[in-house]
Design an enzyme around this catalytic site. Structure first.
Site, PDB file in Angstrom:
ATOM      1  N   GLY B  31      30.975  45.834  39.655  1.00 34.88           N
ATOM      2  CA  GLY B  31      31.092  46.842  38.604  1.00 34.88           C
ATOM      3  C   GLY B  31      31.913  46.382  37.417  1.00 34.88           C
ATOM      4  N   PHE B  32      32.298  47.353  36.548  1.00 32.67           N
ATOM      5  CA  PHE B  32      32.973  47.077  35.280  1.00 32.67           C
ATOM      6  C   PHE B  32      32.145  46.059  34.503  1.00 32.67           C
ATOM      7  CE2 PHE B  32      36.704  46.819  32.480  1.00 32.67           C
ATOM      8  CZ  PHE B  32      37.074  48.152  32.514  1.00 32.67           C
ATOM      9  N   GLU B  35      28.906  41.739  29.271  1.00 33.86           N
ATOM     10  CA  GLU B  35      27.741  40.981  28.792  1.00 33.86           C
ATOM     11  C   GLU B  35      27.207  39.992  29.838  1.00 33.86           C
ATOM     12  OE1 GLU B  35      26.112  41.363  25.898  1.00 33.86           O
ATOM     13  OE2 GLU B  35      27.460  43.032  25.391  1.00 33.86           O
ATOM     14  N   GLY B  36      28.116  39.443  30.626  1.00 35.13           N
ATOM     15  CA  GLY B  36      27.692  38.505  31.671  1.00 35.13           C
ATOM     16  C   GLY B  36      26.749  39.186  32.647  1.00 35.13           C
ATOM     17  N   HIS B  37      27.139  40.362  33.108  1.00 38.21           N
ATOM     18  CA  HIS B  37      26.266  41.118  34.020  1.00 38.21           C
ATOM     19  C   HIS B  37      24.951  41.493  33.327  1.00 38.21           C
ATOM     20  CE1 HIS B  37      30.413  42.143  35.569  1.00 38.21           C
ATOM     21  NE2 HIS B  37      29.850  41.703  36.672  1.00 38.21           N
ATOM     22  N   GLN B  61      36.737  40.597  50.347  1.00 42.80           N
ATOM     23  CA  GLN B  61      36.858  39.337  49.619  1.00 42.80           C
ATOM     24  C   GLN B  61      38.151  39.247  48.813  1.00 42.80           C
ATOM     25  OE1 GLN B  61      33.122  40.186  47.399  1.00 42.80           O
ATOM     26  NE2 GLN B  61      34.115  39.250  45.666  1.00 42.80           N
ATOM     27  N   GLU B 149      26.897  31.721  36.703  1.00 44.34           N
ATOM     28  CA  GLU B 149      27.397  30.369  36.981  1.00 44.34           C
ATOM     29  C   GLU B 149      28.908  30.259  36.744  1.00 44.34           C
ATOM     30  OE1 GLU B 149      24.852  27.749  34.749  1.00 44.34           O
ATOM     31  OE2 GLU B 149      23.209  27.957  36.196  1.00 44.34           O
ATOM     32  N   SER B 186      34.637  38.154  31.752  1.00 47.42           N
ATOM     33  CA  SER B 186      35.065  38.490  33.105  1.00 47.42           C
ATOM     34  C   SER B 186      35.662  39.886  33.100  1.00 47.42           C
ATOM     35  CB  SER B 186      36.111  37.477  33.593  1.00 47.42           C
ATOM     36  OG  SER B 186      36.804  38.005  34.717  1.00 47.42           O
TER      37      SER B 186
END
Lengths: 280, 280
Positions: B31-32, B35-37, B61, B149, B186
């Site tokens: 969540g949160f 742009e990467g997601h 984790q 990546e 991130s």
């Protein structure tokens, strides 16, 4: 009946079966099939449209000093049995295809269920079992899988694993199948010579002595255990690995009988390690 | 778009999708979304009929001293992004449903891939990642799953796990999405104050310094590493967790550049741990 040796081929066949809306039953075995396996196959046949039997002597569930190399194998004999029982597919992969170079992922069951019974003298055994079953379930994607209650700790661990990992397979336990004199059927019984074969009935005999004691109202676990241990020790060829009485629901060791008590044992008859159990 | 919170409901929906012969893409996230997601979702949309995004801050984790409790969460904001991107389902289970009482099974990746890079300072992290992904893949049964990546070690470990356990999901890696000044996007970037945010570009800057050195013909890994380390240390707010240069295919530490070299780093900027990498 078809024998499939290739993982990708097995996946494609299983996908086709599921895409037709047919139910798929699976009996995971290490081969050298006996009446115990037959009863699992029969149960699978009754409750599924298609039945796949996997035959794979899984190296990762044997310890370094165990009988992986000598474990009995006879695919021809197994194929005949499967054919007779109406099995649709045998899945019989090579160890190198299941565990190629660089293989490194393992499925590890909780310590509470493995730091007891067979888990003590067979470290890593249930890790191997859980790992190969996760693989087999992924490849075959069965609705139902069938396990003998002889390997009762395995059955409990597999149930927990399937629930934990949401694998979506119904895990069915089937009753222990026995020889006429009470010895639980096992591929490892073939290791026994004539004298050992006779001695091997001491497992079942001792469990029944404990049961009789319990039927008569005894609730003290240590007393019941002593009756069983003494009975086994009366057989000169027998050497106890463990005799344990635990709560089958929680895997806790107990002092008094619980609602669901498991009596489980592993006993060497000569060099052959046999197991048996009773849920009371 | 539907938000599904229940495992069984998600399973039924996923089964229906697959039974219609439609392809299913999945983007596993905590969540949160940023742009990467979004870039992962876009890639999933382009290549699948249906797209499910899982949003689950996975407790297994995180280490005991890590930021599980404070990890940023905003389902409303995430839902809007997913809706805008044309996502069909959000799977958003409760931790108690994913890890109920008595939960005990874990999927453990090989030591060679975890005793290095982030695995050293985050013991158990990849165990948690592999476990939750095995669960999510079982529940959602996607044809394709998409990973950034940026978490390059995770991507490599998940690829290995899926291959080892025959999970039958195509694992797709998507390029790192960066802020204009080069900082890798991130969810943890929100932890940075203004000063730290400026300092954080030192990760990318230092990797590019190393790259320039390599472009000019330097093959000695220790020399390249020193350039990068010195560059990071020039930033007073930065504290190196690790800077490693390894063979990306074998995860071996190397002395000379290999065909597929991975430069990876984790650096604290203030209290916030950031990662970045380059495959050369």
């Amino acid at each position: 009946m078809k024998i499939i040796r290739n993982i990708e081929e097995m996946k494609i066949i299983s996908k086709e079966i599921k895409s037709k809306g047919m139910s798929l039953g699976m009996v995971p075995t290490m081969g050298f099939l006996h009446e115990g396996h037959k009863s699992l196959i029969k149960c699978a046949k009754e409750n599924n449209d298609i039945v796949t039997v996997s035959i794979f002597v899984n190296p990762t569930q044997f310890g370094p000093d165990e009988d992986y190399e000598s474990y009995p194998r006879d695919l021809e004999h197994d194929s005949k049995i499967c054919q007779m029982e109406g099995v649709d597919y045998i899945f019989h992969p090579e160890p190198d295809e299941m565990y190629p170079d660089g293989y490194s992922t393992f499925v590890i069951p909780g310590e509470k269920m493995t730091n007891i019974l067979c888990g003590i003298t067979r470290p890593g055994h249930f890790r191997g079992v859980c790992t190969v079953l996760t693989k087999l379930f992924s490849i075959i994607n069965p609705d139902n899988a069938y396990f003998g209650e002889k390997d009762i700790q395995q059955l409990a661990i597999v149930r927990r694993m399937v629930k934990d990992l949401n694998l979506g397979v119904n895990i069915n336990g089937c009753p222990i199948i026995r020889e006429e004199d009470g010895l639980a059927k096992s591929s490892r019984n073939t290791y026994l010579n004539e004298e050992e074969r006779k001695a091997a009935i001491i497992l079942r005999k001792s469990i029944l002595k404990g049961k009789e004691f319990m039927d008569n109202g005894e609730k003290n676990v240590e007393k019941i255990r002593k009756v069983i241990v003494d009975s086994i020790n009366s057989e000169p060829l027998a050497k106890i690995d463990y005799v344990e009485i635990i709560d089958f629901d929680t895997f806790d060791r107990i002092e008094k009988l619980s609602k669901n008590t498991l009596i489980a044992m592993a006993v060497y008859i000569g060099k052959t390690r046999l197991i048996d159990n009773l849920i009371y």
